[in-house]
Enzyme design. Structure first.
Site, PDB file in Angstrom:
ATOM      1  N   GLU A 156       1.544  -9.114   4.169  1.00 39.33           N
ATOM      2  CA  GLU A 156       0.152  -9.062   3.147  1.00 39.33           C
ATOM      3  C   GLU A 156      -0.766 -10.102   3.196  1.00 39.33           C
ATOM      4  OE1 GLU A 156       0.967  -7.279  -0.825  1.00 39.33           O
ATOM      5  OE2 GLU A 156      -1.183  -7.580  -1.289  1.00 39.33           O
TER       6      GLU A 156
ATOM      7  N   GLU B 170      10.020  -7.880  -2.096  1.00 43.23           N
ATOM      8  CA  GLU B 170       9.229  -9.073  -1.959  1.00 43.23           C
ATOM      9  C   GLU B 170       9.954 -10.548  -1.760  1.00 43.23           C
ATOM     10  OE1 GLU B 170       6.045  -9.505  -4.768  1.00 43.23           O
ATOM     11  OE2 GLU B 170       5.410  -7.372  -4.516  1.00 43.23           O
TER      12      GLU B 170
ATOM     13  N   LYS C  43      11.841  -1.441  -0.598  1.00 38.31           N
ATOM     14  CA  LYS C  43      11.114  -2.543  -0.100  1.00 38.31           C
ATOM     15  C   LYS C  43      11.340  -3.653  -1.448  1.00 38.31           C
ATOM     16  CE  LYS C  43       6.453  -3.072  -0.686  1.00 38.31           C
ATOM     17  NZ  LYS C  43       6.279  -4.232  -1.640  1.00 38.31           N
TER      18      LYS C  43
ATOM     19  N   ASP D 285       9.562   0.974  -3.788  1.00 38.82           N
ATOM     20  CA  ASP D 285       9.446  -0.586  -3.961  1.00 38.82           C
ATOM     21  C   ASP D 285       9.856  -0.971  -5.125  1.00 38.82           C
ATOM     22  OD1 ASP D 285       8.033  -2.799  -3.657  1.00 38.82           O
ATOM     23  OD2 ASP D 285       6.250  -2.274  -4.423  1.00 38.82           O
TER      24      ASP D 285
ATOM     25  N   ASP E 230       4.842  -0.683  -6.535  1.00 37.87           N
ATOM     26  CA  ASP E 230       4.837  -1.096  -7.930  1.00 37.87           C
ATOM     27  C   ASP E 230       3.298  -1.363  -8.120  1.00 37.87           C
ATOM     28  OD1 ASP E 230       4.671  -3.434  -6.645  1.00 37.87           O
ATOM     29  OD2 ASP E 230       5.857  -4.304  -7.803  1.00 37.87           O
TER      30      ASP E 230
HETATM   31  O1  KIV Z   1       3.286  -1.981  -4.564  1.00 36.95           O
HETATM   32  C1  KIV Z   1       2.286  -2.176  -3.345  1.00 36.95           C
HETATM   33  O2  KIV Z   1       1.576  -0.904  -3.402  1.00 36.95           O
HETATM   34  C2  KIV Z   1       2.565  -3.093  -2.510  1.00 36.95           C
HETATM   35  C3  KIV Z   1       1.590  -3.220  -1.745  1.00 36.95           C
HETATM   36  C4  KIV Z   1       0.507  -4.176  -2.269  1.00 36.95           C
HETATM   37  C5  KIV Z   1       2.101  -3.773  -0.495  1.00 36.95           C
HETATM   38  O3  KIV Z   1       3.520  -3.570  -2.553  1.00 36.95           O
END
Ligand code: KIV
Length: 280
Positions: free
Chosen positions: A172, A105, A103, A73, A34
């Site tokens: 991260e 968070e 993914k 993401d 994202d």
């Molecule tokens: O969105 C993204 O590219 C990420 C990275 C910062 C790990 O989540």
């Protein structure tokens, strides 16, 4: 690859051409991050990014890299509200963009979301440390795990992510000592973005490493190219050529078939009076 201690190569990508370059380069995994909010859309963060935007970009990446492991993401508010929302939105990535994993968070506080998505049959990557979607709670884009208390919280989060059934985890911006400890503690692959060299693989944001995104560059980025500079130089040269009428050149045109050109000229001459055409 973790067992073989073969470092996993991981890059973000948001579009078809970049994904195809990554696949040609032999990249192991691609994240449709994202971060496209900043890198592609010019937002000042990731918050405004929508599911629809993520799906469109994930589809393009899938087409560009059909044989690479692609991770979608989950954007802000696509999973924070409920387990059900998390499953439905994760499902969209798989059904519409044919990703291999999603993914999300967070650690302890998103464990039930991870569990729900995994229970629905999908692969999940966890993401802890500096989690951009909660950067306002973290006091900005700041490294995490730099105090004992914060390091212990990272370890607890990592364990919760693994326990919930995630297939891998991304750390991260946390110190290498903390990520090395987590790497040894977990059986799942532990990827790093700014978490030092002791992880099972490394991620970089493609716009940072290619020198496309210039607004700011995190400390952990290594620049491999200066694409913004090269592109600006090329565009400046094009502007100069058009203004100076040195582009296009004869080799850039589609000439008429010679006998048709003669006929065309005769036709123009006959039309001249009627339409007021100029001499060529
Ligand atoms: O969105 C993204 O590219 C990420 C990275 C910062 C790990 O989540």
């Amino acid at each position: 690859m973790k067992q073989r201690q073969d470092p996993i190569t991981f890059i973000t990508s948001y579009d078809y051409p970049t994904a195809s370059f990554a696949e040609k380069a032999g990249m192991d995994m691609i994240l449709v991050g994202d971060s496209l909010g900043m890198c592609v859309y010019g937002y000042d963060g990731t918050m405004p990014v929508t599911m629809d935007q993520m799906i469109v970009h994930s589809e393009a990446v899938r087409r560009g890299a059909p044989n690479t492991f692609v991770i979608g993401d989950m954007p802000f508010l696509s999973y924070q509200t409920s387990d059900e929302a998390a499953v439905v939105n994760a499902g969209r990535f798989f059904k519409e963009a044919k990703v291999d994993a999603v993914k999300l968070e967070g650690g302890v506080r998103v464990a039930s979301r991870i569990l729900a998505i995994v229970d629905a049959g999908m692969l999940v990557m966890g993401h802890i440390g500096l989690t951009p979607q909660s950067s306002s709670q973290l006091g900005g884009f700041k490294a995490q795990g730099r105090t004992l208390e914060s390091a212990k919280a990272q370890v607890e989060d990592a364990l919760a992510v693994q326990e919930a059934g995630a297939a891998m985890i991304l750390l991260e911006a946390i110190p290498p000592e903390v990520s090395a400890y987590i790497r040894d503690l977990l059986s799942i692959p532990v990827l790093s973005i700014g978490a030092g060299p002791h992880c099972d693989g490394q991620l970089l944001i493609v716009s940072d490493m290619l020198g496309v995104f210039e607004a700011f560059t995190p400390k952990f980025v290594k620049r491999y190219a200066e694409v913004a500079k090269i592109s600006t130089e090329a565009l400046t040269a094009y502007v100069r050529d058009v203004k100076a009428r040195v582009f296009p050149e004869p080799r850039h045109i589609y000439p008429m078939i010679p006998e048709e050109l003669s006929k065309f000229k005769e036709w123009i001459a006959s039309e001249k009076g009627k339409r007021g055409l100029q001499e060529y």
